[in-house]
Design a protein around this motif. Sequence first.
Motif, short mmCIF file in Angstrom:
data_model
loop_
_atom_site.label_atom_id
_atom_site.label_comp_id
_atom_site.label_asym_id
_atom_site.label_seq_id
_atom_site.Cartn_x
_atom_site.Cartn_y
_atom_site.Cartn_z
N ILE A 186 0.84 -1.20 0.00
CA ILE A 186 0.00 0.00 0.00
C ILE A 186 0.87 1.25 0.00
O ILE A 186 0.61 2.21 -0.73
CB ILE A 186 -0.95 -0.01 1.21
N ARG A 187 1.94 1.24 0.78
CA ARG A 187 2.85 2.39 0.81
C ARG A 187 3.49 2.61 -0.55
O ARG A 187 3.58 3.75 -1.03
CB ARG A 187 3.93 2.18 1.88
N SER A 188 3.94 1.55 -1.18
CA SER A 188 4.57 1.68 -2.50
C SER A 188 3.56 2.16 -3.53
O SER A 188 3.86 3.04 -4.35
CB SER A 188 5.16 0.33 -2.94
N TYR A 189 2.36 1.59 -3.49
CA TYR A 189 1.33 1.96 -4.46
C TYR A 189 0.93 3.43 -4.30
O TYR A 189 0.57 4.09 -5.28
CB TYR A 189 0.11 1.06 -4.26
N SER A 190 1.02 3.95 -3.08
CA SER A 190 0.68 5.36 -2.86
C SER A 190 1.64 6.29 -3.58
O SER A 190 1.36 7.48 -3.75
CB SER A 190 0.66 5.68 -1.36
N ILE A 191 2.77 5.76 -4.01
CA ILE A 191 3.78 6.57 -4.70
C ILE A 191 3.79 6.28 -6.20
O ILE A 191 3.80 7.19 -7.03
CB ILE A 191 5.17 6.32 -4.09
N THR A 192 3.74 5.03 -6.57
CA THR A 192 3.79 4.69 -8.00
C THR A 192 2.41 4.73 -8.65
O THR A 192 2.30 4.97 -9.84
CB THR A 192 4.35 3.28 -8.21
N HIS A 340 0.02 11.15 3.42
CA HIS A 340 -0.13 10.91 1.99
C HIS A 340 -0.72 9.52 1.74
O HIS A 340 -1.65 9.36 0.94
CB HIS A 340 1.24 11.04 1.30
N VAL A 341 -0.21 8.52 2.43
CA VAL A 341 -0.66 7.14 2.23
C VAL A 341 -2.13 6.99 2.64
O VAL A 341 -2.88 6.21 2.03
CB VAL A 341 0.22 6.15 3.01
N ALA A 342 -2.57 7.76 3.63
CA ALA A 342 -3.94 7.63 4.13
C ALA A 342 -4.96 7.88 3.03
O ALA A 342 -6.01 7.21 2.98
CB ALA A 342 -4.16 8.60 5.28
N THR A 343 -4.69 8.82 2.13
CA THR A 343 -5.62 9.09 1.02
C THR A 343 -5.68 7.90 0.08
O THR A 343 -6.75 7.50 -0.38
CB THR A 343 -5.18 10.35 0.26
N THR A 344 -4.52 7.33 -0.23
CA THR A 344 -4.48 6.14 -1.08
C THR A 344 -5.20 4.98 -0.42
O THR A 344 -5.90 4.20 -1.09
CB THR A 344 -3.02 5.75 -1.38
N PHE A 345 -5.04 4.85 0.88
CA PHE A 345 -5.70 3.77 1.62
C PHE A 345 -7.21 3.85 1.45
O PHE A 345 -7.89 2.83 1.30
CB PHE A 345 -5.30 3.84 3.09
#
Length: 466
Positions: A186-192, A340-345
């Motif tokens: 999830i952390r990686s996906y929040s960036i790529t 930042h990751v929270a939005t992707t989550f």
Amino acid sequence: MTFYDREDELASLETAYSSSGHAFYVVYGRRRVGKTALLKAFCADRPHLYYLAAQEAEGRQREKFVEQVADAFDERIPRIDGWDDAFEYLGEKLETENRVVVIDEFPYLVDENDSLPSYVQAFVDEQLQNTASMLVLCGSSVSTMESEVLGHESPLYGRRTGQIDLQPFSFQQAYDVIAGDIGDAIRSYSITGGTPMYLTLFDYDDSLAENIQTHILSPTAVLYNEPEFLLRTELRNPARYLSILEAVALGQTTPNEISGATGIDSGPLSKYLQTLRRLRLLEREVPVTATRKKSKRSRYRVADEFLRFWYRYVEPNRSSIEEAPSIVFEGTIEPDLPTHVATTFEDICNEAVWELIRRGELEPYSEVGRWWYGEDEIDIVGLAPNDDRVLLAECKWTTDPVGYGLVDDLRKKATNVRWGPKDRSEQFVLFSKSGFVDGLASELDERWLLVDLDDLEQVFSGPFNA
């Protein structure tokens, strides 16, 4: 680069190719989404002719196209004076041998000669349809493909036998590439995000910190200037578009907020926002209970996780990154990354809701999205109008387990969601990175579903047993 997934798209192309008669397919989508990789994988074991257009003068484009046709059929290059002759020459060759013909970046040809769709129309009507060959027009300029190839006013309208609007990978698809621990994924996906080029650039044997510093924060890295490159290939004067994207990435999401942050008046701003939406760099959202066209409560969000990351952390810190990238990472990016990751989550949990609906493990909902009104917000709300049923869900990317406070808060906010009759049925879901306090599940009734990261991994990889 390894070719991942795209099984449905490949199957669609293969069905078209193997069907009787000719095929005319249109493949389009934003840059870096993997269109060329898809078409090359499809063509690999078939007789084909692949032409990649470039931003060149029309005469040189045509010369290269004819050279490609002649080379594919092992012939001497003929003298060709116009595009009508070029396509007629291609048609003559296809009378003798069926091929898959791919014209990639078709919009570049249209930019130099807006009559190109008419020439292709004549080729399809008079020659291609008398063969068992397949023509594929591909392009990254979504607006050009939709207007000049798919649009009602296009000479090619109604002639295609199929089309693929290629999308970035969902988290579920990307998880197959990233593998490993779902929290790290999830952390990686929040960036790529799901853009294949960005997704496959990371080395998942390295730490996330190493990948960020190697592939994004290094001035020599491919991704360091990527957003600027994307905008400059689409727009002649990208400065204002850059400022809008940065403002939205930093949390200015309403038109008034964006106008205030950028200094762009509301009139011109609406045109800039429309262009960025057309390029699929921005998305417009309204509360799930509102009417999309009529609602004045719109918000904007950067449509790609990598661009959101870049405009949030790289663009505002370019000077410092040039001097000391590791200090920028440790002092600015790393401490703020959970936000930042929270939005992707939230987006990943939204995807999980749809997956659970498809599996029948949640009751069906016809619409699922964010909801807000005044100061109240709910991460995910699902609507089932035919059954007077509503789903209400919150997603927490925090270090502490979720407790009774979030349950009470969601119950209170649910009363402010003005939708359906008073006796509507309600279903609740809580997603939590760090699990739940002891005893919470046993005190909630059957309307509540609690999902931690282990449960989420099951949703995306197998049967769900929460």
